[in-house]
Enzyme design. Structure first.
Site, PDB file in Angstrom:
ATOM      1  N   CYS A  54      17.041 113.591  86.789  1.00 50.07           N
ATOM      2  CA  CYS A  54      18.016 114.501  87.414  1.00 50.07           C
ATOM      3  C   CYS A  54      18.551 113.968  88.745  1.00 50.07           C
ATOM      4  CB  CYS A  54      17.374 115.866  87.658  1.00 50.07           C
ATOM      5  SG  CYS A  54      16.564 116.524  86.212  1.00 50.07           S
TER       6      CYS A  54
ATOM      7  N   HIS B 226      17.678 120.662  94.055  1.00 51.86           N
ATOM      8  CA  HIS B 226      17.739 120.511  92.600  1.00 51.86           C
ATOM      9  C   HIS B 226      17.077 121.766  92.017  1.00 51.86           C
ATOM     10  CE1 HIS B 226      17.249 119.295  88.552  1.00 51.86           C
ATOM     11  NE2 HIS B 226      15.934 119.173  88.635  1.00 51.86           N
TER      12      HIS B 226
ATOM     13  N   THR C 132      14.134 126.927  80.247  1.00 51.14           N
ATOM     14  CA  THR C 132      14.758 126.203  81.365  1.00 51.14           C
ATOM     15  C   THR C 132      15.789 125.188  80.865  1.00 51.14           C
ATOM     16  OG1 THR C 132      13.028 124.501  81.512  1.00 51.14           O
ATOM     17  CG2 THR C 132      12.682 126.496  82.793  1.00 51.14           C
TER      18      THR C 132
ATOM     19  N   LYS D 168      10.512 127.770  95.981  1.00 55.02           N
ATOM     20  CA  LYS D 168       9.212 127.233  96.407  1.00 55.02           C
ATOM     21  C   LYS D 168       9.383 126.008  97.307  1.00 55.02           C
ATOM     22  CE  LYS D 168       6.377 128.915  92.633  1.00 55.02           C
ATOM     23  NZ  LYS D 168       5.481 128.613  91.532  1.00 55.02           N
TER      24      LYS D 168
ATOM     25  N   SER E 172      12.622 113.577  87.931  1.00 54.21           N
ATOM     26  CA  SER E 172      11.249 113.313  87.475  1.00 54.21           C
ATOM     27  C   SER E 172      11.034 111.830  87.266  1.00 54.21           C
ATOM     28  CB  SER E 172      10.995 114.042  86.165  1.00 54.21           C
ATOM     29  OG  SER E 172      10.948 115.428  86.406  1.00 54.21           O
TER      30      SER E 172
ATOM     31  N   GLU F 206      21.204 112.295  82.270  1.00 54.67           N
ATOM     32  CA  GLU F 206      19.909 112.103  81.622  1.00 54.67           C
ATOM     33  C   GLU F 206      20.089 112.134  80.119  1.00 54.67           C
ATOM     34  OE1 GLU F 206      16.165 113.123  79.627  1.00 54.67           O
ATOM     35  OE2 GLU F 206      18.044 114.214  79.594  1.00 54.67           O
TER      36      GLU F 206
ATOM     37  N   SER G  94       4.892 118.704  86.727  1.00 51.91           N
ATOM     38  CA  SER G  94       6.250 118.452  87.230  1.00 51.91           C
ATOM     39  C   SER G  94       6.569 119.344  88.435  1.00 51.91           C
ATOM     40  CB  SER G  94       7.287 118.640  86.117  1.00 51.91           C
ATOM     41  OG  SER G  94       7.474 120.005  85.808  1.00 51.91           O
TER      42      SER G  94
ATOM     43  N   ASN H  43      19.335 124.889  83.762  1.00 54.24           N
ATOM     44  CA  ASN H  43      19.190 123.533  84.293  1.00 54.24           C
ATOM     45  C   ASN H  43      20.344 122.671  83.788  1.00 54.24           C
ATOM     46  OD1 ASN H  43      18.238 121.238  85.509  1.00 54.24           O
ATOM     47  ND2 ASN H  43      16.260 121.204  84.471  1.00 54.24           N
TER      48      ASN H  43
ATOM     49  N   ASP I 272       7.462 139.694  78.511  1.00 50.99           N
ATOM     50  CA  ASP I 272       8.115 140.554  79.502  1.00 50.99           C
ATOM     51  C   ASP I 272       9.321 139.783  80.084  1.00 50.99           C
ATOM     52  OD1 ASP I 272       8.885 142.051  81.650  1.00 50.99           O
ATOM     53  OD2 ASP I 272       6.907 142.109  82.616  1.00 50.99           O
TER      54      ASP I 272
END
Ligand code: CAA
Length: 385
Positions: A112, A234, A153, A243, A305, A80, A202, A273, A30
């Site tokens: 990052c 970020h 991503t 979030k 990370s 990175e 992560s 990203n 979806d």
């Protein structure tokens, strides 16, 4: 004390993208899972003649047009997706842009996060030497294995920033909240072209690190969350930032105000990203989409990370609107062309440089700088203006 910070900033992104509904169709998923579930519509895809050097040169060329470059004596590249284990990508950029030879050129790494370390170092340096400027470039191609949950991503972009005393766009405020923890959420050993990632871990560590960095910032005497007019994060995908925004608001005992977050997401939602560039792309989005930030303080949450997080704030200058590149940014996005699935997968499989002595690379980029060939493991670039 002398003020230092971001004098000007702009981004570059490749001229091809994949619409996430195309990936959703391929995998019988979806499309709302991407558009709403992770908050992404598309991601930029670099062609074979583009890499972190060409993207960096393209972004910096725009930034430095009509600038006196003689006082830039430091060039920092944060990435990175490095192209060499030893030589700094910044050296190629120095040569391509014809920057002074009496310059120090280095590369910084920490997933990052490293552009933020670069910003702090550059501000401290320009505070000590106010007549000097630092060119700071964050440039990354985010790549994950095909047919994995992380594939959606990906993305590619470079952000070039001029760091100076008495900056024209944003002043770095005192205090920085810091958090480091040894954790295996995303990493890329030297023998791999794509990262290893524990996706769910992560996202949890990102939130934990963001909260700890923010608390450290507040404990040091930083500006209250409720007093910040805009929040930038970020953004590996925009839902992650949402979030984090909700989590920090909860920690600050206030209701999350989405109007102080949403403007920072527009470019990232389309570009995907961009690892080290992502937070600064979100800053550009906020500055381009808001005309009411003069004199305001804004929150910046940097995460890499592994992991390192840093929370700091900027004060936007009175005249920041004069130094934006809004039209240029819109042009870069409008000129992008959608890729078919097979074209996307072809671009994803980048030439295997190790096994061939001479690779000639077909021109595809719409940028001014391109990777032309790799011979005896040496990369040759060209300005195609
Ligand atoms: N409609 C609406 N939403 C839907 C949906 C539908 N039909 N189907 C699923 N969703 C929602 C899910 O409910 C979920 O939302 P919540 O997280 O709010 O619960 C969301 O879509 C994602 O779905 P899944 O939980 O099934 O996740 P996934 O297996 O597709 O993987 C991911 C998501 C782990 C982020 C994966 O994309 C990944 O591994 N990405 C790379 C790692 C990454 O970006 N991590 C971020 C933190 S680390 C970092 O920031 C550093 C960095 O840049 C890499």
């Amino acid at each position: 004390m002398i003020s230092t910070g971001i004098d000007k900033l702009t981004f570059y992104t490749p001229a091809h993208f994949i619409d996430l509904s195309t990936l959703a169709k391929r995998d019988n998923i979806d499309p709302a899972k991407y558009q709403t579930g992770i908050g992404q519509d598309a991601f930029s895809v670099a062609s074979h003649d583009e890499d972190i050097v060409t993207m960096a040169a393209n972004a910096a060329a725009t930034l430095l047009k009509d600038e006196d470059t003689s006082n830039i004596d430091t060039l920092i590249m944060a990435t990175e997706s490095s192209i060499d284990q030893s030589k700094a990508a910044a050296i190629y950029v120095q040569q391509l842009l014809n920057l002074p030879k009496n310059i120090r050129a280095i590369e910084l790494k920490q997933a990052c996060y490293s552009a933020t370390a670069g910003l702090q170092f550059a501000c401290a340096y320009t505070a000590a030497y106010p007549e000097k400027k630092v060119l700071l470039i964050a440039s990354d191609i985010a790549r994950y294995d095909l047919h994995t949950p992380a594939e959606a991503t990906q993305g590619a972009a470079a952000v070039a920033m001029l760091i100076s005393a008495n900056p024209r766009t944003a002043i770095l405020n005192p205090f920085s909240g810091l958090y480091t923890e040894d954790v295996m959420d995303f990493w890329r050993p030297n023998h791999r072209n794509t990262p290893l990632v524990d996706g769910k871990l992560s996202t949890q560590i990102y939130l934990k690190a963001a909260e700890n960095a923010w608390k450290d910032y507040i404990n040091k005497g930083g500006i209250a969350f409720s007093e910040l007019a805009q929040h930038c994060y970020h953004l590996p995908f925009t839902k992650m930032g949402l979030k984090a925004h909700q989590k920090l608001a909860r920690s600050a005992n206030i209701e999350a105000d989405l109007s102080t977050f949403i403007n920072s997401t527009y470019y990232n939602r389309l570009i995907g990203n961009s690892y080290t560039a992502s937070l600064y792309l979100s800053l550009i989005s906020a500055l381009d989409y808001r005309d009411d930030l003069a004199g305001c303080h804004i929150g910046m949450m940097s995460y890499g990370s592994g992991c390192v997080a840093e929370y700091y704030t900027l004060q936007i200058t009175e005249n920041y609107q004069q130094y934006r590149y809004q039209k240029h940014h819109q042009t870069l996005l409008q000129r992008r062309e959608p890729l078919t699935l097979s074209a996307y997968e072809n671009y994803w499989h980048r030439p295997e440089y190790q096994v061939s002595e001479h690779i000639l690379i077909t021109p595809h980029t719409k940028g001014e700088y391109r990777l032309v060939e790799i011979q005896r493991h040496e990369r040759q670039y060209q300005c195609c203006k």
